[in-house]
Design a protein around this motif. Structure first.
Motif, PDB file in Angstrom:
ATOM      1  N   SER A  69       0.848  -1.182   0.000  1.00  0.00           N
ATOM      2  CA  SER A  69       0.000   0.000   0.000  1.00  0.00           C
ATOM      3  C   SER A  69       0.891   1.242   0.000  1.00  0.00           C
ATOM      4  O   SER A  69       2.015   1.198   0.504  1.00  0.00           O
ATOM      5  CB  SER A  69      -0.856  -0.022   1.270  1.00  0.00           C
ATOM      6  OG  SER A  69      -1.352   1.258   1.566  1.00  0.00           O
ATOM      7  N   VAL A  71       0.462   3.608   1.915  1.00  0.00           N
ATOM      8  CA  VAL A  71       0.437   4.111   3.285  1.00  0.00           C
ATOM      9  C   VAL A  71       1.835   4.005   3.879  1.00  0.00           C
ATOM     10  O   VAL A  71       2.428   2.937   3.933  1.00  0.00           O
ATOM     11  CB  VAL A  71      -0.582   3.326   4.148  1.00  0.00           C
ATOM     12  CG1 VAL A  71      -0.463   3.703   5.614  1.00  0.00           C
ATOM     13  CG2 VAL A  71      -1.984   3.574   3.645  1.00  0.00           C
ATOM     14  N   GLN A 125       0.578  -1.620   7.716  1.00  0.00           N
ATOM     15  CA  GLN A 125      -0.005  -0.703   6.740  1.00  0.00           C
ATOM     16  C   GLN A 125      -1.528  -0.766   6.780  1.00  0.00           C
ATOM     17  O   GLN A 125      -2.187   0.275   6.726  1.00  0.00           O
ATOM     18  CB  GLN A 125       0.472  -1.045   5.329  1.00  0.00           C
ATOM     19  CG  GLN A 125       1.858  -0.539   5.034  1.00  0.00           C
ATOM     20  CD  GLN A 125       2.200  -0.704   3.572  1.00  0.00           C
ATOM     21  OE1 GLN A 125       1.883  -1.704   2.940  1.00  0.00           O
ATOM     22  NE2 GLN A 125       2.864   0.304   3.030  1.00  0.00           N
ATOM     23  N   ARG A 126      -2.079  -1.955   6.864  1.00  0.00           N
ATOM     24  CA  ARG A 126      -3.542  -2.068   6.931  1.00  0.00           C
ATOM     25  C   ARG A 126      -4.081  -1.393   8.189  1.00  0.00           C
ATOM     26  O   ARG A 126      -5.095  -0.700   8.143  1.00  0.00           O
ATOM     27  CB  ARG A 126      -3.956  -3.540   6.886  1.00  0.00           C
ATOM     28  CG  ARG A 126      -3.821  -4.163   5.527  1.00  0.00           C
ATOM     29  CD  ARG A 126      -4.351  -5.602   5.522  1.00  0.00           C
ATOM     30  NE  ARG A 126      -4.118  -6.229   4.261  1.00  0.00           N
ATOM     31  CZ  ARG A 126      -3.159  -7.126   4.028  1.00  0.00           C
ATOM     32  NH1 ARG A 126      -2.371  -7.535   4.998  1.00  0.00           N
ATOM     33  NH2 ARG A 126      -3.010  -7.639   2.831  1.00  0.00           N
ATOM     34  N   GLU A 128      -2.677   1.059   9.860  1.00  0.00           N
ATOM     35  CA  GLU A 128      -2.524   2.497   9.686  1.00  0.00           C
ATOM     36  C   GLU A 128      -3.593   3.045   8.752  1.00  0.00           C
ATOM     37  O   GLU A 128      -4.162   4.103   9.006  1.00  0.00           O
ATOM     38  CB  GLU A 128      -1.129   2.808   9.134  1.00  0.00           C
ATOM     39  CG  GLU A 128      -0.893   4.256   8.817  1.00  0.00           C
ATOM     40  CD  GLU A 128      -0.816   5.165  10.025  1.00  0.00           C
ATOM     41  OE1 GLU A 128      -0.829   6.389   9.840  1.00  0.00           O
ATOM     42  OE2 GLU A 128      -0.748   4.661  11.164  1.00  0.00           O
ATOM     43  N   ALA A 129      -3.897   2.338   7.673  1.00  0.00           N
ATOM     44  CA  ALA A 129      -4.928   2.789   6.730  1.00  0.00           C
ATOM     45  C   ALA A 129      -6.289   2.855   7.418  1.00  0.00           C
ATOM     46  O   ALA A 129      -7.058   3.787   7.183  1.00  0.00           O
ATOM     47  CB  ALA A 129      -4.978   1.870   5.515  1.00  0.00           C
ATOM     48  N   ARG A 130      -6.583   1.873   8.276  1.00  0.00           N
ATOM     49  CA  ARG A 130      -7.848   1.911   9.014  1.00  0.00           C
ATOM     50  C   ARG A 130      -7.897   3.133   9.908  1.00  0.00           C
ATOM     51  O   ARG A 130      -8.921   3.813   9.991  1.00  0.00           O
ATOM     52  CB  ARG A 130      -8.027   0.638   9.849  1.00  0.00           C
ATOM     53  CG  ARG A 130      -8.562  -0.535   9.082  1.00  0.00           C
ATOM     54  CD  ARG A 130      -9.008  -1.675   9.997  1.00  0.00           C
ATOM     55  NE  ARG A 130      -7.976  -2.118  10.920  1.00  0.00           N
ATOM     56  CZ  ARG A 130      -7.056  -3.044  10.658  1.00  0.00           C
ATOM     57  NH1 ARG A 130      -7.041  -3.628   9.484  1.00  0.00           N
ATOM     58  NH2 ARG A 130      -6.164  -3.385  11.552  1.00  0.00           N
ATOM     59  N   GLN A 132      -6.282   5.980   9.475  1.00  0.00           N
ATOM     60  CA  GLN A 132      -6.447   7.164   8.639  1.00  0.00           C
ATOM     61  C   GLN A 132      -7.888   7.270   8.160  1.00  0.00           C
ATOM     62  O   GLN A 132      -8.444   8.365   8.081  1.00  0.00           O
ATOM     63  CB  GLN A 132      -5.502   7.110   7.433  1.00  0.00           C
ATOM     64  CG  GLN A 132      -4.061   7.346   7.800  1.00  0.00           C
ATOM     65  CD  GLN A 132      -3.136   7.220   6.588  1.00  0.00           C
ATOM     66  OE1 GLN A 132      -3.574   6.964   5.473  1.00  0.00           O
ATOM     67  NE2 GLN A 132      -1.861   7.397   6.828  1.00  0.00           N
TER      68      GLN A 132
END
Length: 186
Positions: A69, A71, A125-126, A128-130, A132
């Motif tokens: 990602s 991210v 990354q997943r 962190e994306a959640r 964000q």
């Protein structure tokens, strides 16, 4: 391109917008060849791992082996770490013609050594994306975290906690060091 910025790349004058940040020589070249340039294509981000990164005569590294990602922009960092590990395993085989089985074992070892860090980075990354997404969408979790931060006197503690949580993405989760060259034969 910023999130949601695709709108300025639609319509007849999209290319002028696209080259605004380019060096002037490149911008002139692109505009001079505008008939050969196609419109931007939006790609879906895919976070995945190839089940096997090797085949006879092939070794996948970086995004070819494990697309990341955007991210926290870790794709290039993980690709460079892949290359270092691959060099450590394959360089000893380069001294003389290696048996295909030895190369295959080395490639399998590369994947085995890299897999845990790749899995961990993609998990981070997943997550962190959640987070964000919660902030952008102003979810109840984000609102609760903001209220909690205010009641605890600010965001400094939250920033420290976030930085600790991000350490694996920023610095990797395993040590990767290029092995020194072997001493030359005498």
């Amino acid at each position: 391109m910023p999130k949601g910025g695709l709108a300025e790349f639609r319509g007849a004058n999209w290319l002028a917008h696209a080259v605004r940040a380019a060096p002037s020589g490149l911008a002139r070249h692109v505009l001079d060849h505008r008939d050969e340039v196609s419109a931007p294509v939006r790609l879906n981000v895919l976070v995945a791992r190839a089940p096997s990164r090797t085949a006879p005569g092939e070794l996948l590294l970086g995004d070819a082996a494990h697309p990341m990602s955007p991210v926290r922009a870790q794709g290039i960092n993980l690709a460079l770490r892949d290359v270092i590990v691959a060099a450590n395993h394959l360089r000893p085989l380069a001294a003389e013609p290696a048996e295909p089985a030895a190369v295959g074992r080395a490639c399998a070892a590369i994947q085995g050594e890299r897999e845990p860090e790749i899995r961990r980075a993609q998990h981070l990354q997943r997550r962190e994306a959640r987070g964000q997404g919660d902030a952008r969408a102003a979810t109840w979790r984000f609102a609760l975290a903001r209220r909690g931060a205010r009641s605890l006197g600010g965001y400094a503690w939250a920033q420290r906690a976030w930085l600790r949580q991000q350490a694996g993405l920023r610095f990797g989760t395993s040590e990767v060091i290029l092995a020194p060259d072997p001493p030359p034969d005498r």
